[in-house]
Write an enzyme that holds these catalytic residues in place. Sequence first.
Site, PDB file in Angstrom:
ATOM      1  N   ASP A 193      34.956  38.994  40.452  1.00 18.09           N
ATOM      2  CA  ASP A 193      35.281  40.349  40.001  1.00 18.09           C
ATOM      3  C   ASP A 193      35.479  40.380  38.494  1.00 18.09           C
ATOM      4  O   ASP A 193      34.969  41.264  37.806  1.00 18.09           O
ATOM      5  CB  ASP A 193      36.561  40.849  40.687  1.00 18.09           C
ATOM      6  CG  ASP A 193      36.294  41.297  42.108  1.00 18.09           C
ATOM      7  OD1 ASP A 193      35.168  41.054  42.578  1.00 18.09           O
ATOM      8  OD2 ASP A 193      37.199  41.876  42.728  1.00 18.09           O
TER       9      ASP A 193
ATOM     10  N   THR B  83      36.146  47.893  44.392  1.00 16.66           N
ATOM     11  CA  THR B  83      35.618  48.101  45.726  1.00 16.66           C
ATOM     12  C   THR B  83      36.655  48.749  46.640  1.00 16.66           C
ATOM     13  O   THR B  83      36.307  49.449  47.566  1.00 16.66           O
ATOM     14  CB  THR B  83      35.162  46.785  46.350  1.00 16.66           C
ATOM     15  OG1 THR B  83      36.222  45.850  46.227  1.00 16.66           O
ATOM     16  CG2 THR B  83      33.962  46.254  45.640  1.00 16.66           C
ATOM     17  N   THR B  84      37.924  48.486  46.379  1.00 19.33           N
ATOM     18  CA  THR B  84      38.961  49.109  47.194  1.00 19.33           C
ATOM     19  C   THR B  84      39.105  50.568  46.802  1.00 19.33           C
ATOM     20  O   THR B  84      39.143  51.457  47.648  1.00 19.33           O
ATOM     21  CB  THR B  84      40.303  48.395  46.986  1.00 19.33           C
ATOM     22  OG1 THR B  84      40.071  47.003  47.031  1.00 19.33           O
ATOM     23  CG2 THR B  84      41.293  48.788  48.040  1.00 19.33           C
TER      24      THR B  84
ATOM     25  N   ASP C 251      40.163  41.813  48.288  1.00 12.13           N
ATOM     26  CA  ASP C 251      38.946  42.415  47.768  1.00 12.13           C
ATOM     27  C   ASP C 251      38.372  43.359  48.828  1.00 12.13           C
ATOM     28  O   ASP C 251      38.040  42.931  49.933  1.00 12.13           O
ATOM     29  CB  ASP C 251      37.953  41.294  47.441  1.00 12.13           C
ATOM     30  CG  ASP C 251      36.661  41.846  46.910  1.00 12.13           C
ATOM     31  OD1 ASP C 251      36.722  42.525  45.881  1.00 12.13           O
ATOM     32  OD2 ASP C 251      35.614  41.607  47.513  1.00 12.13           O
TER      33      ASP C 251
END
Lengths: 541, 541
Positions: free
Chosen positions: B404, B106-107, B73
């Site tokens: 997530d 988020t990446t 994450d």
Amino acid sequence: MKPMIVILKEGTDSSQGKSQVLSNISACQAVAEAIRTTLGPRGMDKLIVDKRGKATISNDGATILKLLEVVHPAARTLVDIAKSQDAEVGDGTTSVVLLAAEILKSTRTFIEDGMHPTIVIRAVRKATALVTEKIREISINIKKDDAKEQKLLLEKCAQTTLNSKLIARQREFFAKMVVDAVLMLDDLLPLNMIGIKKVTGGSLEESRLVAGVAFKKTFSYAGFEMQQKKYSNPKIALLNIELELKAERDNAELRLDNVAEYQKIVDAEWTILYDKLEKLHRAGVNVVLSKLPIGDVATQYFADREMFCAGRVQDDDLKRTQKACGGAIVTTVENLDEKSHQIFGTCDLFEEIQIGSERYNFFTGCPRAKTATMILRGGAEQFIDEVERSLHDAIMIVRRAVKNDAIVAGGGAIEMALSRTLREYSRTVAGKEQMIIAAYAKAFEIIPRQLCENAGFDATNILNKLRQKHAENNIWFGVDITREDVSDNYASAVWEPAIVKINAITAASEAACLILSIDETVKVPKSSSEISNAAKAMNMD
Amino acid sequence: MPSVGTLAFDEFGRPVLILKGQDSKKRLFGIEAHKSHILAGKAVADTLKTSLGPRGMDKCMVSPDGDITITNDGATILSMMHVENEIGKLLVQLSKSQDDEIGDGTTGVVVLAGALLEQAEALLDKGIHPIRIADGYELAAKIALDHLEKISETYPLDLKKLDPLINTAMTTLGSKIVNRCQRQMAEIAVNAILNVADMERRDVNFELIKVQGKVGGRLEDTLLVKGVVVDKTFSHPQMPKQVQNAKIAILTCPFEPPKPKTKHKLDITTVEDYNKLREYEKEKFTEMIKSIKDSGANLVICQWGFDDEANHLLLSHELPAVRWVGGPEIELIAIATGGRIVPRFQELTAEKLGFAGRIRELDFGTTGDHMLCIEECKKSNTCTIFVRGGNKMVVEEAKRALHDALCVVRNLVRDNRIVYGGGACEIACAIEVAKEANKIPTIEQYAIRAFADALESVPLALAENSGFSPIKTVSDIKSQQIAQKNPRLGVDCLNKGINDMKSQSVIETLIGKRQQISLATQLVRMILKIDDIRLPGESED
């Protein structure tokens, strides 16, 4: 042989004379150099990390100078004028410093040539008076009678300010928001009635203006989740009471000699609390806000009775709620009953809404909405901080423009116009002052010049074009950043309130005069704090 | 002219101190500053690049205390990396705000920002003004967002047909460690969200979903409890392990004689008094038990503890009890069972009891660990996801993955428009942006084209992580997308033989993607706008 007389403490650094004036001028220029590149729509930001590792990214002259920790006594004057410009009008902090440094620079040669500083000062003062007169004369008044038109004009002013900021691309969006917020206020336009809340996450466009109050969910105890989170037309009680089971008097001690008393005291404590709660309930209150903590017992009590409560509400939030919803902040719940309406506030809708990862309490549709709240969103903390600073500038400008309705064209236009006026005037003056006023006139050109330099244009070329236009009496011609040319900035709506310019020019000139008038600095070696020394040194003139 | 940060000298060659500690301060200026920012940003983005997509790898992070975290994450990795560099910190916050707002992607957002910075470097070398680059990026982002809206599809949000939702959750979980039981996890996430979702307001209160982890068992043993799981046991080993049709008294008062909050002292002078006190305490205990019995409760949940005497009394009155249950859990139990939190024994009545169909103690393996599971509650709108896994790292990572997935489903509940993943929408936007770029007459054209290239970095990284030749794969897809006018073609990470993401049901939410693009662009603007960094002396090395 004369004995040596020691007057000053050993190690005292004292320098004086012409060289002192010149060295002060250099120091001021060094400070101006630090913020030179932040000017204008193509201005850059600075990233400053302080000793504790907190990073600030800013484009605001006053903020940058504050963080630079200037210690040089003369240079601190510039920091102070930036601060005062910030406090007085909110915007134009970079220009004021640049202008002051440039005035010093252009008068430097006269000092070097041995002219007495007081002559220079007199000429500068004279020119300043002339310039402020000129601004008043050529500025254009906003028509206040047409509300729609006024709003449009205000938005233009706000946009001009935001142009140089991080949010330049979203300037229309934010200018509208700022103007709406300011127009919601009452006649005094109190700044603290515009709340700015920052929530990281979300994109800039998700920022919103709440016509009313919004604040973050306060710390809550068990039972809070069971409370209703949405009311229409609630009765709102604003308290300054601790609703918690607690010792009523600090440092009190009870001595009991018998077990039966024990229970009575426990009961008494509960009764005190329950009395308060019951009075609120009986008065028909739906939403209870308190500056002081609301404990778990009270939270559960309210949850049981379909009421909402929030304890430890920030003082300014509570005050804004009061402004928006009416009512009064009370310190006792005695004498509350259904008839005491004026004590309670109300609004159309109270709701708890999730924004990003935070939950916010919203009070909207308030009857006396003389307050507004902006909720800013953005990718990173420093990002939102800078947005807040930019909006602060814009709010100040709009407030100024509402109060003083005269505006001038920005983008270097007004400076060029002033420069020309002064130059023409200087030719009519006999004596030394002529040269100084001409030099002062040239100093004004720093603003358009710097705008060009920051944008990577050929400054000399643009300035020549501007001078030519202004000589033909096109007083509103300034730098056009998008087309890399000159244009009528009044027509293209680059507007600034005249008061900002007047203030900036007066402050810059005064600072310049102050620095010129110093001929000796006595610096006492480190004994007390450095700052007070610097202050002393500055007051020596 | 001396600039701040270096030493200034006066006429006699003595150094003039302008800033506090200026000789030790570090300063980067101009193009050098830009270059160093870009380098830092790229370095951070590169770390994350390999974590992207279903074939992305995990990172193992060891904290200073030796705690190990294994995750892919983006937000978690960055926050645990303790990035020192200021620009790096901005990227960390960027991914955090994506996490706060959307919870997923988020990446991707960091990879995109890194790519934009990389492209900006080339443009800076060409001599384009950084702000014009930023302007171009924002123009391009607008084009991309508009296009994204165009290719998005509205997804049927039917409570009876959950497959679409599950597919979306599966896309998110695809890149996580839990993809072994992807479908099961996705179903759990969807059911959990739908359980608590407020369909009218299209809002989901995350506080009502609790994710509990316990080491032991397999990932497949993860289950969704429509109720509450508490990491507590019955207070006495002899109490029954299971209670059917439980009527629960939820207490926030300790099982002991009440104490006043005011400081007090009980003077005992005679044996008689002492006996009275004992009597009193005993009486209190029986009174408490009686009030519980009278209310009809057959289970007690207490926020505080009770001593052995009380414990014994409860047992002998056949009242199973749980002690030391934390505040948030008490609240969840109260909401789930429809009971009221009772702060005093006196207030305990039958209406305030909560109801649960079944309460049982769960045993785990040989560890002797127990947990209480409260099920079949009256109002089942709270739920607990109970995650099992072979070791702590897996459980923690599974929890993050579920978070997530929960966020993604929530986003769909809020806004049911979707785009296709696997890099499909990025490629589609890149094509569109590149097409539009040629229509822009100014220098910004270059930046827009660069933006299109940067958008492709996501599919490129996906392809690379999946072991394909990245350039070939992406160019293939690009040409196919144009030829077939099909914006749903993406990287076939899982080697299923088709690259139509619709048939592979690789789905992402529109708001998530929008957020990524606009956040990354805005942050890059901020970074590009900085041309001057000042660091305090200490952090020089």
